[in-house]
Design a protein around this motif. Structure first.
Motif, PDB file in Angstrom:
ATOM      1  N   SER A 164       0.824  -1.215   0.000  1.00  0.00           N
ATOM      2  CA  SER A 164       0.000   0.000   0.000  1.00  0.00           C
ATOM      3  C   SER A 164       0.855   1.261   0.000  1.00  0.00           C
ATOM      4  O   SER A 164       0.552   2.230  -0.704  1.00  0.00           O
ATOM      5  CB  SER A 164      -0.930  -0.001   1.222  1.00  0.00           C
ATOM      6  OG  SER A 164      -1.764  -1.142   1.219  1.00  0.00           O
ATOM      7  N   LEU A 165       1.916   1.259   0.799  1.00  0.00           N
ATOM      8  CA  LEU A 165       2.744   2.452   0.915  1.00  0.00           C
ATOM      9  C   LEU A 165       3.727   2.611  -0.243  1.00  0.00           C
ATOM     10  O   LEU A 165       4.324   3.678  -0.401  1.00  0.00           O
ATOM     11  CB  LEU A 165       3.522   2.426   2.236  1.00  0.00           C
ATOM     12  CG  LEU A 165       2.689   2.464   3.521  1.00  0.00           C
ATOM     13  CD1 LEU A 165       3.610   2.473   4.745  1.00  0.00           C
ATOM     14  CD2 LEU A 165       1.768   3.676   3.545  1.00  0.00           C
ATOM     15  N   SER A 166       3.895   1.572  -1.037  1.00  0.00           N
ATOM     16  CA  SER A 166       4.901   1.632  -2.105  1.00  0.00           C
ATOM     17  C   SER A 166       4.594   2.727  -3.124  1.00  0.00           C
ATOM     18  O   SER A 166       5.508   3.349  -3.672  1.00  0.00           O
ATOM     19  CB  SER A 166       5.003   0.277  -2.803  1.00  0.00           C
ATOM     20  OG  SER A 166       3.766  -0.081  -3.401  1.00  0.00           O
ATOM     21  N   VAL A 167       3.301   2.969  -3.368  1.00  0.00           N
ATOM     22  CA  VAL A 167       2.964   4.005  -4.340  1.00  0.00           C
ATOM     23  C   VAL A 167       3.345   5.382  -3.811  1.00  0.00           C
ATOM     24  O   VAL A 167       3.632   6.302  -4.586  1.00  0.00           O
ATOM     25  CB  VAL A 167       1.467   3.968  -4.701  1.00  0.00           C
ATOM     26  CG1 VAL A 167       1.103   2.649  -5.352  1.00  0.00           C
ATOM     27  CG2 VAL A 167       0.591   4.232  -3.493  1.00  0.00           C
ATOM     28  N   ASN A 169       7.860  -3.678  -1.815  1.00  0.00           N
ATOM     29  CA  ASN A 169       7.826  -2.279  -2.235  1.00  0.00           C
ATOM     30  C   ASN A 169       8.117  -2.184  -3.736  1.00  0.00           C
ATOM     31  O   ASN A 169       7.501  -1.386  -4.454  1.00  0.00           O
ATOM     32  CB  ASN A 169       8.852  -1.467  -1.447  1.00  0.00           C
ATOM     33  CG  ASN A 169       8.777   0.012  -1.776  1.00  0.00           C
ATOM     34  OD1 ASN A 169       7.820   0.688  -1.462  1.00  0.00           O
ATOM     35  ND2 ASN A 169       9.812   0.512  -2.442  1.00  0.00           N
ATOM     36  N   GLY A 203       5.100  -3.384  -5.578  1.00  0.00           N
ATOM     37  CA  GLY A 203       4.111  -2.315  -5.509  1.00  0.00           C
ATOM     38  C   GLY A 203       4.428  -1.180  -6.461  1.00  0.00           C
ATOM     39  O   GLY A 203       3.527  -0.596  -7.076  1.00  0.00           O
ATOM     40  N   ALA A 226       2.127   0.121  -9.302  1.00  0.00           N
ATOM     41  CA  ALA A 226       1.693   1.509  -9.200  1.00  0.00           C
ATOM     42  C   ALA A 226       1.608   2.175 -10.565  1.00  0.00           C
ATOM     43  O   ALA A 226       0.735   3.020 -10.797  1.00  0.00           O
ATOM     44  CB  ALA A 226       2.639   2.287  -8.289  1.00  0.00           C
ATOM     45  N   ALA A 247      -4.164   3.821  -1.764  1.00  0.00           N
ATOM     46  CA  ALA A 247      -3.102   3.422  -0.845  1.00  0.00           C
ATOM     47  C   ALA A 247      -3.554   3.532   0.613  1.00  0.00           C
ATOM     48  O   ALA A 247      -3.222   2.679   1.444  1.00  0.00           O
ATOM     49  CB  ALA A 247      -1.857   4.272  -1.081  1.00  0.00           C
TER      50      ALA A 247
END
Length: 432
Positions: A29-32, A151, A154, A158, A186
């Motif tokens: 989720s945080l990778s974007v 990551n 992702g 993304a 995200a």
């Protein structure tokens, strides 16, 4: 993954596996955010200077609130503190998506700074509890592999997510509206990482070990003994007011300083350059969103897989020597990335650098935890996190100023020099 790796995975407790599942969902989720944050701020019409301000706000709020947040872990417990960090991440992302005004973006950055601190001070102590001597290095390395490798996956997704959002909203792929939609997704994804974390049963024993539940501040006689620094005798009135975990750290000030100096130097080098590599590749080589996503996905997946080799290297060389050797090899590769005029040479240099420089990072954290009493581990990992973040208080502003006037060249030189000092300090302090 080799047979010993599979054996160690099976040896992990259910709680450790649930923690890794939570980390996997949150990382995806945080990778974007990692990939698109700089691009999103610029696409919304803000200057490079404001981008530097947002980076500084994130780290500044984290630094100012570090001590209260560390103390809150003592009351909340590790699992609930980690859950609180997830909620803060989600709120920050959804606020960025819903309200792109400058004030809202600053508040969003502050929430994510607080979330990062809580995640830093809880993850490593929780992993220490969820593992034993036989599985600890593997759990730390598996955590790093997931955090880095997923990551990358992702980042790859993304690019397609941004294209899909742009097509659905009928806007350009590099527009602020597209990035806001991606950040909203995200934020929802971050909340989806909560269930496995909430199902995780935190070990029964208290954060303060049973042998030290009622630890009193050292008496004047104790402070003057050979086992404690002489300066404690002069600081008794102040020292008695500290929480017991901090008292434990203050008994070994030289060790604490030595553990913190290498990550402190790395933070300054990293803050000058690493967050802006996406801008570097876009401006120097003209890469679009999808190409950037694929590129950084490759970097992260390769680094995640390489992190799993860290324990094997540590078994041969030792934790600290592995850190020294791998990070030293990464420095000339960083310089090569800065001077490369060919895209593929730059990609190869960047890939090799990020793999060798970061593969042993979890081993350094595990080493620091082993040198620290259990009751002090949240504070120690918090101090390490603060050291890794310290440069981000000022360096982003310096970096954006240099980028606008001189380009990226001076930043590569400064980062390489700071990394070299960090490697030298690690070797000098710990490689006995």
């Amino acid at each position: 993954m080799n047979a010993p790796g599979i054996h160690r995975w099976r040896a992990l407790e259910t709680g450790a596996r649930r923690y890794l599942l939570h980390l996997a969902i949150l990382t995806l989720s945080l990778s974007v955010v990692v990939l698109y944050y700089n691009l999103a701020v610029v696409a919304l019409g803000y200057s490079r200077g404001f981008l530097g301000i947002l980076q500084t706000v994130t780290q500044g709020v984290a630094a100012l609130l570090s001590l209260p947040l560390w103390l809150s872990v003592q009351r909340l417990g590790l699992r609930r503190a980690l859950a609180a960090s997830v909620v803060l991440y989600a709120v920050g992302l959804l606020l960025f998506a819903a309200l792109p005004q400058a004030a809202s973006l600053i508040v969003s950055a502050a929430f994510m700074g607080m979330a990062a601190v809580l995640a830093q001070v809880t993850a490593a102590p929780l992993m220490m509890r969820l593992s034993d001597d036989a599985t600890r290095d593997y759990l730390f390395s598996a955590s790093a592999a997931i955090a880095i490798g997923l990551n990358g996956i992702g980042n790859l997704g993304a690019g397609f997510l941004a294209d899909a959002a742009a097509s659905l909203l009928n806007v350009p792929t590099d527009s602020g509206v597209t990035y806001r939609a991606v950040f909203a997704i995200a934020g929802i994804g971050a909340l989806a990482s909560l269930p496995p974390l909430l199902l995780l049963r935190e070990p029964e024993r208290p954060l303060v070990s049973p042998s030290s539940e009622s630890v009193a501040a050292p008496t004047e006689m104790d402070a003057c003994s050979n086992s404690a620094p002489p300066w404690l005798a002069l600081a008794q009135p102040w020292f008695r007011r500290l929480p017991a975990p901090l008292q434990a750290l203050m008994h070994k000030p030289a060790l604490v300083v030595k553990l913190l100096l290498p990550p402190f130097l790395i933070s300054w080098g990293a803050a000058l350059l690493i967050p802006y590599l996406n801008l570097y590749f876009r401006e120097r080589f003209g890469l679009d969103n999808r190409a950037l996503g694929a590129l950084f996905a490759g970097f992260d997946v390769a680094t995640g897989l390489a992190a799993l080799t860290g324990p094997a290297l540590a078994a041969r060389l030792g934790k600290i020597r592995t850190v020294v050797v791998t990070r030293a090899v990464g420095i000339p590769l960083l310089i090569l990335l800065g001077v490369a005029s060919d895209l593929w040479l730059a990609i190869i240099a960047a890939l090799a650098r990020v793999v060798v420089f970061n593969m042993a990072a979890p081993l350094y954290d595990a080493y620091a935890m082993e040198q620290t009493e259990e009751r002090a581990r949240p504070f120690m990992i918090g101090l390490l996190g603060a050291a890794y973040s310290a440069g981000f208080l000022i360096a982003p502003l310096i970096s954006t100023f240099v980028q606008e006037r001189y380009g990226f060249g001076p930043l590569f030189v400064a980062t390489a020099a700071l990394y070299a000092l960090s490697v030298l300090a690690t070797w000098r302090f710990f490689d006995h």
